[in-house]
Design an enzyme around this catalytic site. Sequence first.
Site, PDB file in Angstrom:
ATOM      1  CB  CYS A 105     -70.635 -28.844 -15.814  1.00  0.00           C
ATOM      2  SG  CYS A 105     -68.843 -28.566 -15.721  1.00  0.00           S
ATOM      3  CG  HIS A 158     -70.379 -33.268 -17.937  1.00  0.00           C
ATOM      4  ND1 HIS A 158     -71.305 -32.370 -18.416  1.00  0.00           N
ATOM      5  CD2 HIS A 158     -69.236 -32.559 -17.715  1.00  0.00           C
ATOM      6  CE1 HIS A 158     -70.756 -31.172 -18.481  1.00  0.00           C
ATOM      7  NE2 HIS A 158     -69.511 -31.254 -18.060  1.00  0.00           N
TER       8      HIS A 158
END
Length: 491
Positions: free
Chosen positions: A334, A421
Site C-alpha cells: 500500500c 493488505h
Amino acid sequence: MPGLLVAGTTSDAGKSTLTAGLCRAFARRGVRVAPFKAQNMSNNSMVCQGPGGAGVEIGRAQWVQALAANATPEAAMNPVLLKPGSDHRSHVVLMGRSWGELASSNWFEGRQVLAETAHRAFDDLAARYDVVVAEGAGSPAEINLRAGDYVNMGLACHAELPTIVVGDIDRGGVFAAFFGTIALLSAEDQALVAGFVVNKFRGDLDLLAPGLRDLEGVTGRQVFGTLPWHADLWLDSEDALDLTGRRAASTGAHRVAVVRLPRISNFTDVDALGLEPDLDVVFASDPRGLGDADLIVVPGTRATIADLAWLRARGLDRALMAHVAAGKPLLGICGGFQMLGRVIRDPDGVEGPVAEADGLGLLDVETTFGAEKVLRLPRGQGLGVTASGYEIHHGRITAGDAAQQFLGGARDGQVFGTMWHGSLEGDALREAFLRETLGLTGSGTSFSAARERRLDLLGDLVERHLDVDALLALARHGCAPALPFLPPGAP
C-alpha cells in the site's frame, strides 16, 4: 441492556485481549455475543462487507473479536474509527465509511455526532445479540475527558453496563492503579464498576492472593480472576504500542526486516511471516537494522509523503537501494508500495500539505491521491496461485510499460509492490512468494488455523482462570446494588 464494559487502568492493559477471550468463552456457552468498541484510534484496520456488498472499515481488533465470538464482523462493532495522520489530526471513519477529518483543537465540536452514532450502533447490536462485550479505551479515569466521553463510563451510563477493570500487573503498581481508577470516578460511574481482572501475572498465585483479598476489602468489589502471562497469546493489535514485542519466536535462517514507519498502518500484514519457521522477523527504523536483511518489507502508512521524507532523512532510502542493487527482494505494501514508485501526488491535500514528492523510482508507477477512499476485498491471481486481500487507500496507481502486474500493484525483478493488505495471510500466496524471493519450500503453516488456535487458547485461559459464570451473570443482570463509594470521586 445485556452487556459488559471491559475498561482498563491504562492503554495496553489487556482490554482487547480480554474482550476477545470473553467473546470466545461466552460463545462456547451458546450465547450470541458481539464485540463493540465505540471509538478506536488505530491505523490497523480491516475491510468487511457492508450493506449491498460495499466494503466498510473497522478496527482490526474488533474484526478479530468478532471471529472470537463466531459473529460476522460489521461496522456497528466499531462505529467510530480514528486514524491518526499527525500528532494533532485524525481521519474519521464513521460506521465504516470515510467521514472527514478532526483536529484536536475542534474535537469537542465534532464529538456530539460521533457519540450519537456510537450509541445508536451499540443499541442496534444489543437488540440483535444476547450479550454485547464492549471494550473501553485508555482509562475511564481520564478526568479531563469525562465530560465528552462516550467510550468508557459515558457508554456504560448510556447502556447501564456493568464494568470490569483490567490491569497489567507485569508493569507493577496494579493495586494502586485499580484503587485510583475507581476513586477518580463519580458516584454514578462507580456504581457501575463491579470488579477487576488482573492480567499478565507471572509467578506463584499464592503470593498474590493476600493482595487480591485486600483489594476486594478496600473497594468492596470482586476480583474475577487472574490471567497468566503467556508468550504465544498475541493477537492482531489495534495500535503500535506493542511493536517492540512483535518479533517472531523463531531464529530462522532468513532475516526479514520491516521498516518501522512513524505512521505505520496495518503492520499485521507481516504477522503471517512471523509464523514461518525459517524466518526471523524484526522491525527496524535505521539503516543498520536493514543491512543484513534477506527480505525488506516497507509496510502501509497513514502519511505516505511524510513518512517517505522521514525515510530519506534517516538514510533508509540508500539502504533500500543498496539492498535492491545486491539482488535481494523488496516488498512494498500500500503506502510502502507507493513510495517505491516514481512520484506521489496529493493535489487535494488528502494526506497532508505537500502536493507532490518524488518516489524512490524502483517501480514504474505513479500515485495520485483522490478524495474518495477505496475499500475492497479483491481476489485474483499472483505468482501462479489464487490470492486475496483487502484494500484501504486513497491512492490511484498509474503503471508504466516496465511495470509487471502484481496483486493490484507492480513488480520489477525482485522489487514487488501491492495495494492488497493481508495477501500474505493466504497460505498459497505466501508460500509462492517465499519460494520466488528466498528459495524456501513450503512449511505447511496455516495462518488462519494458527489464529484460530490462539483464539481457542485465549478462551481456554479465560475459562480456566476467570469466573466466567459470574461474568456472564453480570453481563445479563447488571451490578449488585449499593456498591460502596470510594472517595474522593471525580473532581
